[in-house]
Design a protein around this motif. Structure first.
Motif, PDB file in Angstrom:
ATOM      1  N   GLU A  99       0.806  -1.216   0.000  1.00  0.00           N
ATOM      2  CA  GLU A  99       0.000   0.000   0.000  1.00  0.00           C
ATOM      3  C   GLU A  99       0.843   1.273   0.000  1.00  0.00           C
ATOM      4  O   GLU A  99       0.313   2.363   0.117  1.00  0.00           O
ATOM      5  CB  GLU A  99      -0.931  -0.018   1.208  1.00  0.00           C
ATOM      6  N   HIS A 147      -4.178   5.189  -2.807  1.00  0.00           N
ATOM      7  CA  HIS A 147      -3.922   4.169  -1.795  1.00  0.00           C
ATOM      8  C   HIS A 147      -4.880   4.301  -0.611  1.00  0.00           C
ATOM      9  O   HIS A 147      -5.292   3.296  -0.030  1.00  0.00           O
ATOM     10  CB  HIS A 147      -2.455   4.199  -1.358  1.00  0.00           C
ATOM     11  N   ILE A 150      -8.083   2.650  -1.797  1.00  0.00           N
ATOM     12  CA  ILE A 150      -7.942   1.192  -1.782  1.00  0.00           C
ATOM     13  C   ILE A 150      -8.083   0.670  -0.356  1.00  0.00           C
ATOM     14  O   ILE A 150      -8.792  -0.312  -0.105  1.00  0.00           O
ATOM     15  CB  ILE A 150      -6.595   0.764  -2.406  1.00  0.00           C
ATOM     16  N   ASN A 151      -7.412   1.323   0.606  1.00  0.00           N
ATOM     17  CA  ASN A 151      -7.516   0.912   2.011  1.00  0.00           C
ATOM     18  C   ASN A 151      -8.945   1.026   2.513  1.00  0.00           C
ATOM     19  O   ASN A 151      -9.431   0.159   3.242  1.00  0.00           O
ATOM     20  CB  ASN A 151      -6.588   1.746   2.886  1.00  0.00           C
ATOM     21  N   ASN A 153     -11.692   0.887   0.723  1.00  0.00           N
ATOM     22  CA  ASN A 153     -12.482  -0.179   0.097  1.00  0.00           C
ATOM     23  C   ASN A 153     -12.249  -1.514   0.793  1.00  0.00           C
ATOM     24  O   ASN A 153     -13.203  -2.264   1.037  1.00  0.00           O
ATOM     25  CB  ASN A 153     -12.145  -0.298  -1.392  1.00  0.00           C
ATOM     26  N   ARG A 154     -11.008  -1.829   1.124  1.00  0.00           N
ATOM     27  CA  ARG A 154     -10.715  -3.076   1.839  1.00  0.00           C
ATOM     28  C   ARG A 154     -11.396  -3.099   3.203  1.00  0.00           C
ATOM     29  O   ARG A 154     -11.945  -4.113   3.620  1.00  0.00           O
ATOM     30  CB  ARG A 154      -9.204  -3.247   2.019  1.00  0.00           C
ATOM     31  N   ARG A 155     -11.333  -1.966   3.894  1.00  0.00           N
ATOM     32  CA  ARG A 155     -11.955  -1.879   5.218  1.00  0.00           C
ATOM     33  C   ARG A 155     -13.473  -2.104   5.104  1.00  0.00           C
ATOM     34  O   ARG A 155     -14.054  -2.829   5.896  1.00  0.00           O
ATOM     35  CB  ARG A 155     -11.674  -0.509   5.839  1.00  0.00           C
ATOM     36  N   GLU A 157     -15.076  -3.747   2.771  1.00  0.00           N
ATOM     37  CA  GLU A 157     -15.348  -5.129   2.367  1.00  0.00           C
ATOM     38  C   GLU A 157     -15.331  -6.065   3.558  1.00  0.00           C
ATOM     39  O   GLU A 157     -16.026  -7.064   3.585  1.00  0.00           O
ATOM     40  CB  GLU A 157     -14.325  -5.600   1.330  1.00  0.00           C
ATOM     41  N   GLN A 158     -14.509  -5.746   4.568  1.00  0.00           N
ATOM     42  CA  GLN A 158     -14.408  -6.609   5.741  1.00  0.00           C
ATOM     43  C   GLN A 158     -15.581  -6.370   6.648  1.00  0.00           C
ATOM     44  O   GLN A 158     -16.013  -7.086   7.435  1.00  0.00           O
ATOM     45  CB  GLN A 158     -13.104  -6.361   6.491  1.00  0.00           C
TER      46      GLN A 158
END
Length: 158
Positions: A99, A147, A150-151, A153-155, A157-158
């Protein structure tokens, strides 16, 4: 530290998407015998965003700094003889964070190097002879913003 990733109490206000942050902390990695004084001067001459520039000379010093500290972005001075950024990008991605926003600076044209840098994991390539300080600041800000997205979006998704 990335804007928005500082510990509570020291956090800067979140920068709205698409805007320059008020401050960015950047690591500039160069080959032996090279200095980032010219880059520090360039950043100091443009008041669009305060860029706190720190330097590391060589691959080992750069990787050590990235293991121990967080930076908003990393700039790599590409020179095939003293510091091959394409080989170094793989080491950074392996030894630090996927990242980490990374921009490669070099003397070759963007047409020659941009696609190779993207394929090696860089966020951008800029020819230092054909760009402006403001463009570099925007590239750093956009890579950092990408970045952060992206972070986020990942957060989510979880």
């Amino acid at each position: 530290m990335g804007v928005g990733s500082e510990p509570a109490g020291t956090r800067l206000p979140a920068t709205p998407w698409g805007h320059l942050p008020p401050q960015m902390r950047v690591l500039f990695i160069t080959g032996p015998g090279r200095s980032g004084a010219w880059l520090a001067e360039a950043f100091a001459s443009d008041s669009a965003s305060e860029v706190v520039l720190e330097e590391a000379t060589g691959m080992a010093a750069g990787l050590a700094r990235l293991r121990d500290e967080l930076f908003d972005a990393v700039l790599i001075s590409h020179d095939e003889r003293s510091l091959d950024a394409l080989a170094f990008l793989d080491a950074i991605r392996t030894g630090s964070s996927d990242e980490q926003p990374i921009i490669v600076l070099g003397r070759q044209s963007e047409a020659q190097m941009a696609d190779l840098c993207f394929e090696s994991g860089a966020d951008a390539y800029l020819c230092v002879d054909g760009t402006t300080t403001r463009t570099l600041i925007w590239q750093v800000a956009r890579a950092t913003e990408r970045h952060r997205l992206i972070n986020e979006n990942r957060r989510l998704e979880q």
